[in-house]
Design a protein around this motif. Structure first.
Motif, PDB file in Angstrom:
ATOM      1  N   VAL A 218      -9.771 -45.681 -27.669  1.00 46.26           N
ATOM      2  CA  VAL A 218     -10.209 -46.892 -26.982  1.00 46.26           C
ATOM      3  C   VAL A 218     -11.701 -47.063 -27.217  1.00 46.26           C
ATOM      4  CG1 VAL A 218     -10.602 -47.912 -24.708  1.00 46.26           C
ATOM      5  CG2 VAL A 218      -8.390 -46.856 -25.239  1.00 46.26           C
ATOM      6  N   VAL A 220     -15.085 -49.127 -26.051  1.00 47.04           N
ATOM      7  CA  VAL A 220     -15.715 -49.959 -25.025  1.00 47.04           C
ATOM      8  C   VAL A 220     -17.032 -50.473 -25.594  1.00 47.04           C
ATOM      9  CG1 VAL A 220     -16.580 -50.090 -22.662  1.00 47.04           C
ATOM     10  CG2 VAL A 220     -14.679 -48.541 -23.224  1.00 47.04           C
ATOM     11  N   ILE A 226     -12.963 -54.242 -24.254  1.00 46.10           N
ATOM     12  CA  ILE A 226     -12.272 -53.010 -24.634  1.00 46.10           C
ATOM     13  C   ILE A 226     -11.284 -53.317 -25.750  1.00 46.10           C
ATOM     14  CG2 ILE A 226     -10.644 -51.242 -23.860  1.00 46.10           C
ATOM     15  CD1 ILE A 226     -11.904 -51.384 -21.125  1.00 46.10           C
ATOM     16  N   ALA A 251      -8.579 -48.463 -17.026  1.00 43.89           N
ATOM     17  CA  ALA A 251     -10.011 -48.729 -17.199  1.00 43.89           C
ATOM     18  C   ALA A 251     -10.595 -49.493 -16.025  1.00 43.89           C
ATOM     19  CB  ALA A 251     -10.247 -49.507 -18.490  1.00 43.89           C
ATOM     20  N   VAL A 258      -9.261 -56.984 -22.506  1.00 43.20           N
ATOM     21  CA  VAL A 258      -8.619 -55.932 -23.300  1.00 43.20           C
ATOM     22  C   VAL A 258      -7.893 -56.539 -24.496  1.00 43.20           C
ATOM     23  CG1 VAL A 258      -6.919 -54.067 -23.311  1.00 43.20           C
ATOM     24  CG2 VAL A 258      -8.321 -54.459 -21.285  1.00 43.20           C
ATOM     25  N   ALA A 291      -7.804 -44.597 -22.018  1.00 41.33           N
ATOM     26  CA  ALA A 291      -8.503 -45.594 -21.204  1.00 41.33           C
ATOM     27  C   ALA A 291      -9.118 -44.962 -19.960  1.00 41.33           C
ATOM     28  CB  ALA A 291      -7.533 -46.712 -20.803  1.00 41.33           C
ATOM     29  N   ALA A 294     -12.152 -43.083 -21.056  1.00 45.11           N
ATOM     30  CA  ALA A 294     -13.249 -44.003 -21.372  1.00 45.11           C
ATOM     31  C   ALA A 294     -13.913 -44.513 -20.102  1.00 45.11           C
ATOM     32  CB  ALA A 294     -12.712 -45.165 -22.201  1.00 45.11           C
ATOM     33  N   ARG A 295     -13.116 -44.814 -19.098  1.00 44.68           N
ATOM     34  CA  ARG A 295     -13.692 -45.306 -17.832  1.00 44.68           C
ATOM     35  C   ARG A 295     -14.615 -44.267 -17.222  1.00 44.68           C
ATOM     36  NH1 ARG A 295     -11.901 -43.943 -13.067  1.00 44.68           N
ATOM     37  NH2 ARG A 295      -9.801 -43.466 -13.827  1.00 44.68           N
TER      38      ARG A 295
END
Length: 861
Positions: A218, A220, A226, A251, A258, A291, A294-295
């Motif tokens: 993913v 960002v 995203i 996320a 997205v 995801a 990534a968050r």
């Protein structure tokens, strides 16, 4: 000629209308589907009347007004029909949608409030192989209402600007090497994606798994947008929307920020293929973790705005915290739908619509009989035709020309001699039994037993011994196989409709003699697949022809090529022997599948002794994957035999199953389907009690000469649980009409309920064809005819009301919805026909030509 309110001069009136619209005017919303006038995909309006442009000579429309789908919207607004098709989500792959929309528009112009029978009659020429008929019917009613509204009520926010295309040959920049072939820290993420952060959930082989899962990544961006990457592809099942929901959920962002990139082998994770209902269990779960990781990483840095220049990389080595099922705000909620405006406006570009500068059209030399080998070939006459390039590499022979008509004419001019395999003698069932194959991998033989099956059968008070068969079936995607290849030095890019892009990459590389690093396979929108677009052969053909002709080349198979050279669903021969003791308990179950496969052999009922077997066979036809594959045949045999056992006991089929099921989820969906169907009430019995009449006795004939019946069946496969109830009516001639279908389905967590319901409806329609009348005409082990006219598939008149009961289980992982809902349809229908007539039919299709077969020992055993 006036086309979409614009005047055009005809330089030549030769050829058919469809070719001029697509190749001269670039109006690719007019879709080639069969070339026979059988599918309706090429429908346009001429002076307001629907015509099949593949059957309409260009000379016949000179001086007349033609409307294609590109001209249906007006004043910046979608036409009411287009808006209704979008609102009702009445498409899957979308290939049939332009022709369908125009025919509906013509119907409503002639009759603003048509009766349902008039709708069925008007739309009968148009096929939707994805099976969206119930939703299309609803869209007709909705469009009739919208025609009485105002422009403000119709909306135009999704109308693409003139000349826009939702999908094209534009791609992300090509990385130095495909990302799945190098380690995460060696990938040039920043050069391809720009600044931001990439979070990778790495590839792995799960314990007991048969294939590597390619993970997910993913990206960002500093803007907060995203982009998620999956190796799966979307061929109409709408896994793209589900993936977006999962990523946005984890996320903790809005859905509209997205984007999901699928099926591009240069930038997507490796994936073994989009089949087996594995999109959610494989890519869905990987994307959730990427995801969520990534968050956490972005939040720890202060949010997307703090990412700055450069591209950070985070490779997860442990599962990050995931959103709890009771805290979800997007997943499982209604109202999310795929973007379908491009399908209703004609701006969606399928593989067969794509064009590259200087592109040629390819055609390939093929023998009359699959399996034949080339003995000699003389290409002189083809090479002498103007503008034709002949490509001959080993046994591969093809041509490239400026237009498809010339390419096919050139192939026909080639003088080739072939050595053909001998025909198959005797009936196919006997041939398959007597020609076992030793296979490994997916098709390896199976023989699993618990207890003394032979002894239990010998001691049983009641037994059923029977053989059930299913015919070879064709996939019939409306868009036949197509590929466009373009070389850049020693590297090639192939756009093609395939369910296995990475497998296709491998095939192209091997055939072209290059490394996989030099092959990029991209999957644009694809007009259906259903398990039939696995082999990558058309991609190989396009790549070899493009290299030989030194120009981009598109190859698009004809309908006859699709039927003859594509794979088919395997024929099945299934033997069942089952026994009950004096108390009605299942004491023995023995089941052997010859040729079809081992899917759904698992026995969900309690039995004292059981044995399940699968024996591969050397099929005379080129068989391969098909939607739900062997689960269709094995479930048909098992659930038909279970009904026969209930009949022996004089018990209600519902009560018998509930008394013997050993799977609580399966029992729950069975109760849900039976309750919605009104099973007990319609049979004059309380739930769980046997009705007054013994099962298997023919229903009384009504005063109108009609018989009615109902049947049910269950199935479990690929993590899902399904139950289907069917109602039938037969007239005095034996013609079968299906009056109602109710299916309850449990696939664990339902990420997007509307997509699940759409897939259940489509699977039901496809299953009805194989259950009732679909069968390839095979003589001597060869396909006797190769046309859509000789191979019936479900149309509007064949499809009853279909009710879907969704049994959400947010506490369980997601399973797919595209396959398992098929497998209970055929046995439920067979059981309903037995209920109506007292006859037990054990061979699919059950009613060729829509009528029951004449009585015989096999059919009525």
């Amino acid at each position: 000629m006036v086309v979409n309110d614009r005047a055009h001069r005809l330089e030549s009136s030769a050829g058919m209308l469809i070719g001029w619209l697509r190749d001269t005017l670039g109006l690719t919303g007019t879709k080639p589907g069969c070339g026979e006038g059988q599918c309706g995909a090429c429908t346009v309006l001429v002076d307001g009347e629907p015509v099949l442009s593949c059957q309409t000579p260009l000379a016949d429309v000179a001086g007349r007004a033609v409307m294609t789908i590109e001209g249906l919207a007006s004043d910046g607004n979608l036409h009411p029909v287009q808006q209704a098709l979008v609102d009702e989500r009445a498409s899957q792959c979308g290939y049939c949608t332009p022709g369908m929309a125009l025919r509906i528009a013509a119907l409503l112009d002639a009759d603003p409030d048509p009766h349902p029978d008039a709708v069925t009659e008007a739309l009968e020429p148009n096929l939707c192989r994805c099976g969206c008929y119930p939703r299309i019917r609803r869209a007709v009613r909705a469009a009739a209402r919208l025609r009485h509204g105002t422009a403000d009520e119709l909306g135009s926010a999704g109308l693409p600007p003139e000349g826009a295309t939702a999908e094209s040959t534009r791609l992300l920049p090509r990385p130095r090497r495909p990302w799945d072939l190098v380690a995460p820290d060696e990938r040039d993420y920043e050069a391809v994606l720009g600044p931001g952060l990439v979070c990778v959930w790495p590839a792995a082989r799960p314990p007991g798994g048969w294939a590597v899962l390619g993970g997910a990544w993913v990206h960002v961006a500093p803007s907060g947008r995203i982009t998620a990457f999956s190796g799966k592809v979307d061929v109409g099942q709408d896994n793209r929307t589900a993936f977006r929901l999962l990523v946005a959920e984890e996320a903790k962002v809005d859905l509209d920020v997205v984007t999901v990139v699928e099926g591009d082998t240069d930038v997507c994770p490796f994936d073994v293929g989009t089949f087996g209902s594995r999109s959610m269990p494989d890519s869905g779960e990987a994307l959730r973790r990427a995801a969520a990781g990534a968050r956490r990483a972005v939040d720890s840095l202060g949010g997307p705005g703090a990412l700055g220049d450069g591209c950070r990389l985070v490779v997860l080595d442990a599962e990050p915290p995931l959103v709890a099922s009771d805290a979800r705000r997007l997943v499982g909620r209604p109202g999310h739908q795929a973007g379908r405006v491009d399908a209703v406006t004609g701006s969606r570009r399928f593989v067969s619509d794509l064009v590259r500068p200087g592109m040629g059209h390819g055609a390939v030399l093929r023998p009359a009989v699959p399996g034949a080998t080339l003995r000699s070939v003389d290409c002189a006459r083809a090479a002498a035709l103007g503008g034709v390039t002949v490509v001959h590499e080993g046994s591969f022979v093809g041509v490239v020309a400026d237009d498809p008509v010339t390419a096919r004419r050139a192939v026909a001019a080639i003088d080739a001699q072939w050595d053909e395999p001998p025909p198959v003698e005797g009936d196919l069932a006997t041939y398959l039994r007597t020609h076992p194959a030793a296979s490994d991998g997916w098709a390896h033989p199976v023989d699993e037993a618990t207890g003394d099956v032979v002894g239990a059968l010998a001691a049983a008070a009641d037994t059923v011994t029977a053989t059930y068969t299913t015919a070879y079936l064709a996939h019939v995607p409306l868009e036949t196989r197509a590929a466009l290849a373009e070389w850049d030095g020693d590297r090639v890019t192939v756009w093609t409709g395939t369910q296995v892009p990475f497998g296709t990459r491998s095939r192209v590389a091997a055939a072209a003699g290059v490394g996989e690093v030099d092959v990029r396979v991209v999957v644009p929108p694809t007009g259906g697949a259903f398990g039939g677009k696995h082999d990558g052969e058309v991609a190989v053909e396009a790549a070899l022809l493009a290299r030989g002709a030194a120009r981009p080349v598109r190859v698009h198979w004809s309908r006859a090529e699709e039927l003859t050279w594509g794979t088919v669903r395997p024929m099945a021969v299934v033997d069942v022997a089952a026994g009950l003791d004096a108390d009605g308990e299942l004491v023995a179950w023995d089941m052997l599948d010859v040729n079809a496969g081992a899917a759904a052999l698992a026995f969900p009922y309690r039995a004292g002794a059981r044995r399940v077997r699968y024996q591969p066979a050397r099929s005379p036809l080129h068989q391969g994957s098909y939607r739900a594959l062997a689960a269709n045949a094995n479930n048909f045999a098992r659930e038909s035999a279970i009904d026969e056992l209930a009949q022996r006991r004089g018990e209600d089929p519902l009560a018998f199953r509930l008394d013997h099921l050993d799977d609580d989820r399966l029992a729950a969906v069975l109760r849900a389907a039976a309750d919605r169907f009104g099973w007990a009430a319609s049979r004059g019995a309380a739930p769980g009690q046997a009705p007054g009449a013994q099962q298997g006795a023919a229903r009384a004939v009504g005063t109108d000469g009609m018989r009615t019946g109902q049947g049910l069946a269950v199935g479990l496969e690929k993590g899902g649980r399904v139950a289907t109830c069917v109602g039938v009516r037969l007239d005095a001639s034996g013609r079968v009409t299906i009056t109602r279908v109710v299916t309850a389905y449990d696939c664990g967590t339902m990420v997007n309920p509307d997509t699940v319901a759409n897939q259940v409806e489509g699977a039901t329609v496809m299953a009805l064809g194989g259950a009732l009348f679909e069968a390839l005409p095979v003589r001597g082990g060869r396909l006797a005819e190769a046309s859509l006219a000789s191979y019936p598939v479900p149309r509007f008149a064949d499809v009853p009301d279909i009710e879907v009961v969704l049994c959400d289980r947010p506490d369980l992982p997601s399973a797919g919805a595209g396959e398992t809902p098929m497998i209970a349809v055929a046995p439920a229908l067979a059981n309903a026909l037995a209920d109506a007539t007292g006859r037990r039919l054990r061979d699919l299709p059950l009613a060729p030509g829509h009528r029951l077969p004449a009585k015989s020992g096999r059919a009525d055993g």
